[in-house]
Each structure stands twice: as C-alpha cells, then as structure tokens.
Design an enzyme around this catalytic site. Structure first.
Site, mmCIF file in Angstrom:
data_model
loop_
_atom_site.group_PDB
_atom_site.id
_atom_site.type_symbol
_atom_site.label_atom_id
_atom_site.label_comp_id
_atom_site.label_asym_id
_atom_site.label_seq_id
_atom_site.Cartn_x
_atom_site.Cartn_y
_atom_site.Cartn_z
ATOM 1 N N CYS A 7 -43.738 65.919 -26.421
ATOM 2 C CA CYS A 7 -43.725 67.204 -27.126
ATOM 3 C C CYS A 7 -42.304 67.735 -26.996
ATOM 4 O O CYS A 7 -41.919 68.233 -25.943
ATOM 5 C CB CYS A 7 -44.720 68.181 -26.507
ATOM 6 S SG CYS A 7 -44.593 69.844 -27.214
ATOM 7 N N CYS A 37 -42.204 71.861 -26.685
ATOM 8 C CA CYS A 37 -42.692 72.539 -25.470
ATOM 9 C C CYS A 37 -43.286 71.500 -24.530
ATOM 10 O O CYS A 37 -42.548 70.671 -24.002
ATOM 11 C CB CYS A 37 -43.629 73.702 -25.794
ATOM 12 S SG CYS A 37 -44.976 73.400 -26.950
ATOM 13 N N SER A 38 -44.604 71.518 -24.326
ATOM 14 C CA SER A 38 -45.176 70.585 -23.347
ATOM 15 C C SER A 38 -46.620 70.236 -23.696
ATOM 16 O O SER A 38 -47.440 70.068 -22.810
ATOM 17 C CB SER A 38 -45.102 71.195 -21.946
ATOM 18 O OG SER A 38 -45.699 72.485 -21.938
ATOM 19 N N CYS A 39 -46.942 70.142 -24.993
ATOM 20 C CA CYS A 39 -48.315 69.869 -25.427
ATOM 21 C C CYS A 39 -48.799 68.538 -24.856
ATOM 22 O O CYS A 39 -48.075 67.532 -24.894
ATOM 23 C CB CYS A 39 -48.374 69.845 -26.952
ATOM 24 S SG CYS A 39 -47.968 71.448 -27.666
#
Lengths: 208, 226
Positions: free
Chosen positions: A111, A114-116
């Site tokens: 991702c 962000c940090s999906c």
C-alpha cells in the site's frame, strides 16, 4: 529535547507532550474523563489483535485451498465469500481478492499511500510493511525488495505488484511447497508464513 | 501537486528491514494503545475512514517524515478530535476534561468490541453502470489530484498518473474517497483493477514482464485510444 515535536504549531497535536507514550496517555485520560473511551474496550481491542486475529487465520485459508480444489476455486472466484464462510470477515477485510502464485506469476502486495492490509486474515501489518522503504520501492523494484527478503524467483516468473489503493484487500495464495504431498490442511497451515501471504516470502516445505 | 504520503516509486529510502520471526505484534505498549484509542474514537461516528486517512496525509511534510507510524496516528487523532469539536484545544493541552460530552452515549463498550470488529464497514454501494469493460485500455488523469478540493484526499498515486493501463477486473461501485473525505457524501463510483506495465511506469530498468495493478475509481480514468 523540548519543542522538537511541534514543527507545525497550527495543528492541535502540537500541544501534546513530546514523549509519544505520554501523548497517548494524555489522550486516553482526556477521552476517558469525558466518557468517550472505555479503557476496558481498549484492552479488548488490543487482545483481539495481539492474540486472536492474526496470520494463523490466513494460513488456515491457504492450507484449505491447497487441499480442497472446490474451496480453492471458490476462493479465487469470490475471496470475500470464501473467507467469510470460514469466519474471517471483518474490519479491514470487507472486500477480499485472493491472487495465486504459479510458476509463471509471483504476486506481491503493498500500500504505497498508507498501510492497507487484510486485518481479519493477517492481523496488524508488521513495521516493514508500513515503512517508507517498502512503500516507496515495492512498486518500482519488487525484485530487489524480494532479494532483501531472501526470496529467489523462478526464472519463468513475472512479478505482479498489487498496490492497495482502495478497500479491496489482497491475499497471496502461495505455491504449495514440494515434499508436502499427503499432508492434511492442519499439517500444512504452519508452513504458511505471513510473508508468503503478502508475497514477500514463499511457503517452505517441512524441515527434513 | 502531491502530498508527502504519496511515495510510491520514490528513491532514497534505503533497504527494507524484515522483522524477526518472533517479533511482537506491537513493538511498544503505546503502539497498541494508539491503535485501540484510534479505533474507539472512530466508533464515536464523528468522521469516516477517508477523513481519518486524510488527517494523517495532511500532517506537515516535516512531521509526516519525522514521526513514526503510530505517532502519525496520535497526531492525526488529536487534530480530528479538536477539529470536530469532540475536545477543545485547552482540554488537549491540559490533558484533562473540562466537562462531559453529548457523544458519551456512543462510547464503544468492551462487550461490543468483538461484534464491531467482526461487522467491519463495507464500502460497496449501488451506483452507476461501469463505463469500461474488461481488457479496455484506459488512461489515468494527470495530475493526480482531488477535483473537488485543492490539496484534498485522493487515491490515485502520482506514479500512476497520466499512464495507460488495461482493465483487469470490475469491483462494482465503491464509496468515492475524494468526495467522502470532504463532506460530499458517499458518491459511489465504479472501481476497477487496472494493470500497468512496469516499464511504462519506471522505464527500461524494470523487468519487461512485470506489472503493477491498482484499484482505481472511474473518475480517475479516461478512454485510451490506440
């Protein structure tokens, strides 16, 4: 080191203490006093992701797919329905696509924005997944990043990188390791590492 | 046009450091506490996931780069709590409440945590018919930018902007973050998985067989001819 956290004094967060642990504590105290947060609920959330919801869930899905062709077909056709049936639907896993590694294709998930990450299947992402280095480089030089994880691809494999820009969460179905013929799903699950399901690892056979 | 979080393809970040097999889920207790408070505060219903993501993205670039992952969460949460009027800046500064809150009845209770995490928040909605079909060539808009709000939230990374790719899957209609992050409702739009050849994105240094796939909402896409 006073004032080293307040580069942007217009933002409200600049008034918080400089030590991160104290910053969190200040927020918890304030929100608890206002009746907006129940500290016991915080403990419950932490317990859930520390002990209950983690990569063992995803490993059960993969091991079942390796041993049950009908389930594998259903999993690849509609990941959300198939993992839901195993009880692994939930927050940050509302829409799931499973992508299969083959001798022709190696899949890898990132991702960049962000940090999906598929929480119900893999839990909370590790630090490296959230790092600037991984987010920046996985899309541009996936083969170099894989080498840093000690992964060697087959010469026949192309790399397909999935950048999780939306709410679709991706789970990699690794290739079943050689030497595991005849093993049950319960025996196979421990061979499925978290990194193999992100595509920064491969599933390894049992140690001789 | 881009913000600091939009780092896909960037140079200079060094090696990726894999964790050890026995690494804890939360490296520090306050990391766990930060995640839990953020989820519990979200349950108060004063913002949505897209607003929350945007709150992290609009941290000052210096702060975004310097703060660790969970420090960004703390900063964004504090900013949202004040912006939405859940707490005052004075309360935040003092670390104590000056009074109660009308939102207290929405407090997430320990007994409900399991159910809330299991319920999730699906984003698929009824919407318009898709304009593109499988194998269509599409071109992403350039620059990658929110078309409603200058500097607003968007999910088209800069590296994939102005590029031609191929539609590989249609996911139905999902809530459109560019609208949803800015009080413009859910505005569901068709969303597709679009594949881009690695060499088109990165040049000849990439392996000619490799590709990158992104999930992109229809307003990010135009028909590509030829």
């Amino acid at each position: 080191m006073p004032h080293d956290h307040a580069h942007d004094p217009d933002h409200a967060h600049a008034v918080l203490p400089s030590e991160p642990a104290l910053r969190v504590k200040a927020l918890e105290t304030l929100l608890t006093e206002k009746g907006l947060v129940d500290p016991a609920a915080l403990d419950e959330i932490i317990d859930s992701y520390q002990d209950k919801i983690g990569p063992k869930n995803g490993a059960k899905v993969i091991a079942r797919a390796w041993t049950d062709p009908a389930f594998k077909a259903a999993l690849l056709a509609d990941g959300t329905a198939a993992v839901s049936e195993m009880g692994f639907y939930g927050r940050q896993g509302e829409h799931v696509t499973v992508v299969e590694n083959t001798p022709e294709v190696h899949n890898m998930v990132v991702c960049t924005l962000c940090s999906c990450y598929p929480w119900p299947l893999l839990g909370i992402p590790p630090a490296w997944y959230k790092s600037d280095a991984y987010r920046a480089r996985a899309v541009r030089e996936p083969r170099a990043v894989l080498a840093e994880f000690g992964v060697t691809l087959l010469p026949t494999q192309k790399v397909r990188v999935w950048d999780s820009t939306a709410e679709m969460r991706y789970l990699v179905l690794p290739m079943r390791p050689e030497g595991t013929e005849g093993m049950s799903a319960a025996e196979l699950a421990p061979l499925v590492s978290r990194d193999a399901m992100v595509g920064t690892g491969i599933a390894r056979g049992p140690k001789p | 046009m881009s913000r600091v979080h939009d780092m896909g393809g960037r140079f200079g970040d060094g090696a990726v450091i894999p964790d050890l097999p026995d690494a804890p889920v939360f490296e520090k207790d306050w990391h766990a506490r930060t995640l839990a408070i953020t989820l519990a505060a979200g349950a108060l219903g004063q913002w949505n996931l897209d607003i929350s993501r945007h709150a992290r993205e609009r941290l000052a670039p210096k702060d975004y780069s310097r703060l660790s992952y969970y420090e960004k969460w703390i900063a964004a949460l504090a900013d949202l709590l004040v912006e939405k009027g859940v707490v005052t800046r004075e309360e935040l500064r003092a670390g104590h409440a000056e009074g109660g809150s009308p939102l207290a009845e929405r407090k997430l209770l320990a007994a409900n945590v399991g159910a809330v995490l299991a319920k999730g928040g699906p984003v698929d909605r009824a919407g318009t018919a898709p304009k593109f079909k499988m194998s269509d060539n599409v071109r992403t808009i350039h620059p990658a930018a929110n078309r409603f709000v200058a500097g607003g939230h968007t999910r088209l990374p800069s590296y994939a902007s102005g590029q031609t790719g191929e539609v590989r899957a249609f996911h139905g209609c999902h809530i459109f973050p560019d609208a949803h992050a800015h009080g413009r409702g859910e505005d569901p739009r068709p969303i597709y998985a679009v594949a881009f050849p690695a060499q088109a994105l990165w040049g000849p240094s990439a392996d000619p067989r490799d590709e990158v796939i992104l999930d992109l909402w229809e307003p990010y896409l135009e028909p590509a001819h030829g």
